[in-house]
Write an enzyme that holds these catalytic residues in place. Structure first.
Site, PDB file in Angstrom:
ATOM      1  N   THR A  10       0.662  -1.178   0.095  1.00 22.20           N
ATOM      2  CA  THR A  10      -0.046  -0.028  -0.028  1.00 22.20           C
ATOM      3  C   THR A  10       0.946   1.145  -0.134  1.00 22.20           C
ATOM      4  O   THR A  10       1.874   1.085   0.920  1.00 22.20           O
ATOM      5  CB  THR A  10      -0.867   0.115   1.223  1.00 22.20           C
ATOM      6  OG1 THR A  10      -0.252   0.178   2.269  1.00 22.20           O
ATOM      7  CG2 THR A  10      -1.868  -1.190   1.391  1.00 22.20           C
ATOM      8  N   HIS A  11       0.479   2.188  -0.879  1.00 21.84           N
ATOM      9  CA  HIS A  11       1.463   3.371  -1.053  1.00 21.84           C
ATOM     10  C   HIS A  11       2.910   3.087  -1.649  1.00 21.84           C
ATOM     11  O   HIS A  11       3.750   3.785  -1.360  1.00 21.84           O
ATOM     12  CB  HIS A  11       1.546   4.081   0.484  1.00 21.84           C
ATOM     13  CG  HIS A  11       0.404   4.462   1.077  1.00 21.84           C
ATOM     14  ND1 HIS A  11      -0.440   5.489   0.711  1.00 21.84           N
ATOM     15  CD2 HIS A  11      -0.509   3.850   1.967  1.00 21.84           C
ATOM     16  CE1 HIS A  11      -1.503   5.669   1.655  1.00 21.84           C
ATOM     17  NE2 HIS A  11      -1.607   4.689   2.506  1.00 21.84           N
ATOM     18  N   SER A  39      18.892  -0.348 -25.791  1.00 21.01           N
ATOM     19  CA  SER A  39      19.245   0.903 -25.885  1.00 21.01           C
ATOM     20  C   SER A  39      20.022   1.224 -27.031  1.00 21.01           C
ATOM     21  O   SER A  39      20.838   0.474 -27.458  1.00 21.01           O
ATOM     22  CB  SER A  39      19.962   1.316 -24.534  1.00 21.01           C
ATOM     23  OG  SER A  39      20.535   2.559 -24.629  1.00 21.01           O
ATOM     24  N   LYS A  87      21.007  -2.735 -21.592  1.00 21.28           N
ATOM     25  CA  LYS A  87      19.801  -2.371 -21.267  1.00 21.28           C
ATOM     26  C   LYS A  87      18.542  -3.192 -21.723  1.00 21.28           C
ATOM     27  O   LYS A  87      18.792  -3.718 -22.870  1.00 21.28           O
ATOM     28  CB  LYS A  87      19.287  -0.936 -21.851  1.00 21.28           C
ATOM     29  CG  LYS A  87      19.875   0.331 -21.171  1.00 21.28           C
ATOM     30  CD  LYS A  87      19.581   0.588 -19.548  1.00 21.28           C
ATOM     31  CE  LYS A  87      18.206   0.891 -19.478  1.00 21.28           C
ATOM     32  NZ  LYS A  87      18.056   2.323 -20.068  1.00 21.28           N
ATOM     33  N   GLU A 131       5.391   0.405 -21.229  1.00 24.48           N
ATOM     34  CA  GLU A 131       5.331   1.906 -21.058  1.00 24.48           C
ATOM     35  C   GLU A 131       4.393   2.392 -22.420  1.00 24.48           C
ATOM     36  O   GLU A 131       3.768   3.304 -22.102  1.00 24.48           O
ATOM     37  CB  GLU A 131       6.689   2.374 -21.466  1.00 24.48           C
ATOM     38  CG  GLU A 131       7.796   2.063 -20.257  1.00 24.48           C
ATOM     39  CD  GLU A 131       9.278   2.298 -20.538  1.00 24.48           C
ATOM     40  OE1 GLU A 131       9.805   2.574 -19.528  1.00 24.48           O
ATOM     41  OE2 GLU A 131       9.590   2.961 -21.626  1.00 24.48           O
ATOM     42  N   GLN A 148     -19.520  14.411 -38.068  1.00 18.48           N
ATOM     43  CA  GLN A 148     -18.489  13.877 -38.921  1.00 18.48           C
ATOM     44  C   GLN A 148     -17.241  13.485 -38.261  1.00 18.48           C
ATOM     45  O   GLN A 148     -16.435  12.524 -38.554  1.00 18.48           O
ATOM     46  CB  GLN A 148     -18.012  14.784 -40.143  1.00 18.48           C
ATOM     47  CG  GLN A 148     -17.153  14.288 -41.067  1.00 18.48           C
ATOM     48  CD  GLN A 148     -17.072  15.080 -42.461  1.00 18.48           C
ATOM     49  OE1 GLN A 148     -17.934  15.108 -43.333  1.00 18.48           O
ATOM     50  NE2 GLN A 148     -16.156  15.913 -42.669  1.00 18.48           N
TER      51      GLN A 148
END
Length: 444
Positions: A139-140, A261, A267, A274, A306
């Protein structure tokens, strides 16, 4: 005027629906004796030829013809001559476009349901696989209590089941055919609108001609359902983005849905996730766009309408891609369950279990138990251990009422097993929910 008035660059996407509607319309006109069998036969053959041409070569864009309706009619005239002019008897471009667009949205809605079903099946399969795999629940975005990965994935199953129901409800509401409403007031010709509706796969004709040509609720229903679905897909994508980051390391995304990358060879970027997250904003923007277009229009048709199609076309394309991406991500990602478990053990996630034990076994009011547990967490932090790493002497120094039995409640395994209320994270409950989810999928 030519530049602002033409819609053929985007409404050419409706060519198949437009030709299907015309075929149904001319068949009904012939059956009612409004056009001759000879003319109807010629028109039908001409329309089928146009369909073959468009399927093979695409739809030509002549902006002087404005839209897909006039584009088809112009080509039909070239093929069959003046008889083509009889096709537009007892209809208007107003009811024609309302029918075409409704048919297109109907198919997009069915496609969305199919895409959701694929994600649902993937979620259930992975939830079954990981019914007992322990991870931290948050939570949070702070470690809260241990849960199982299966339980976590089934939360998204519930979200997407609601999304599916919204699309299914929208299908029911849009199952009415506007064709035959003409410009706004109906027509003086003796039409069989029931026949046209059945031919085009609708349950019934629309009941009010004014509403039929000016209604775009079916498009808004689609966009609202698509927006909600996109929100859920975006939340799931965000989880995968976080989990795939090195500090978490909970999941390895499939190579097919990751990118490298341009400068950093190590990477593995979660670009698909995303983009799903980003697409949600665009889908919501599409819904807002059409709501703003429709909000001030009087009955019946206005040229503003339209602009109804581009946002729906855009949203449908984005949603279809997002569903496909998340289905692949759920099905093919590799979960590091050992790392998940270690994270669950590291965050004092069983603190609530200590408080619950004090309530059950020592008959201590929960607020007092909460205070005692807070002291235990503080001590564990000072010693650099998990709660179950404290000794019984450590715990008794905090409160004499704690005894050896407490250690049965402080492991992450004991914690998730104890959460056996209906809908809880206990593996036995998760496996039950997996079976129930499969039964629900079999019924749809």
């Amino acid at each position: 005027m030519r530049e602002i008035n033409a819609s053929i660059p985007f409404d050419k996407a409706l060519w198949l629906e437009d030709i299907s509607g015309s075929l149904a319309h001319v068949a009904m006109l012939a059956k009612q004796g409004i056009v001759s069998e000879a003319d109807a036969d010629a028109i039908t053959k001409g329309l089928n030829q146009i369909a073959e041409e468009y399927a093979r070569d695409g739809v030509p864009e002549n902006w002087d013809l404005e839209d897909i309706h006039m584009t088809v009619e112009s080509r039909l005239t070239e093929i069959v001559g003046p008889a083509a002019g009889r096709l537009h008897t007892a209809r208007s471009r107003n009811d024609q476009v309302a029918t075409d667009f409704r048919m297109w949205v109907r198919e997009a809605t069915r496609r969305a349901i199919g895409g959701i079903d694929t994600v649902l099946a993937a979620l259930v399969g992975r939830a079954d696989e990981h019914a007992g795999s322990i991870m931290p629940g948050f939570t949070h975005l702070q470690t809260a209590q241990p849960v199982t990965l299966g339980h976590h994935l089934l939360a998204y199953f519930e979200m997407l089941m609601r999304d599916r129901s919204r699309f299914a409800d929208a299908l029911v509401r849009m199952d009415e055919c506007p064709l035959g409403s003409a410009a706004l007031a109906g027509t003086g010709f003796d039409l069989d609108r029931e026949m046209t509706a059945r031919t085009l796969g609708f349950a019934r004709p629309t009941r009010n001609s004014l509403d039929a040509v000016s209604d775009r609720d079916f498009a808004l229903d689609y966009l609202m359902a698509a927006s909600q679905c996109s929100l859920h897909l975006s939340r799931l994508a965000e989880e995968f983005i976080i989990w795939a980051s090195q500090p978490f390391g909970f999941v390895k995304l499939p190579d097919t849905l990751s990118t490298g990358s341009s400068i950093m060879p190590q990477k593995r970027n979660p670009d698909a996730a995303e983009l799903v997250r980003g697409h949600a904003g665009r889908v919501i923007g599409c819904a807002t766009s059409l709501m703003i277009t429709m909000k001030g229009l009087p009955l019946a048709y206005s040229k503003d309408m339209q602009d109804d199609k581009p946002p729906v076309f855009e949203a449908a394309g984005l949603l279809d891609l997002s569903l496909a991406a998340m289905a692949g991500m759920v099905a093919d990602s590799g979960f590091d369950t050992a790392r998940m478990r270690k994270a669950a053990e590291a965050g004092h996630a069983t603190a609530t279990d200590l408080a619950d034990w004090l309530v059950r076994q020592a008959d201590i009011p929960f607020r007092e138990a909460h205070h005692i547990t807070g002291a235990a967490v503080k001590l564990a932090d000072q010693k650099g251990v998990a709660l179950d790493g404290l000794t019984i002497a450590d715990l008794k120094a905090i409160d004499e009422r704690i005894d050896e039995r407490v250690f049965d409640a402080l492991s992450v395994d004991a914690s998730v097993a104890a959460r056996a209320s209906y809908g809880g994270t206990a593996p036995v409950r998760v496996r039950e929910q997996v079976e129930e989810a499969r039964r629900r999928l079999e019924k749809i």
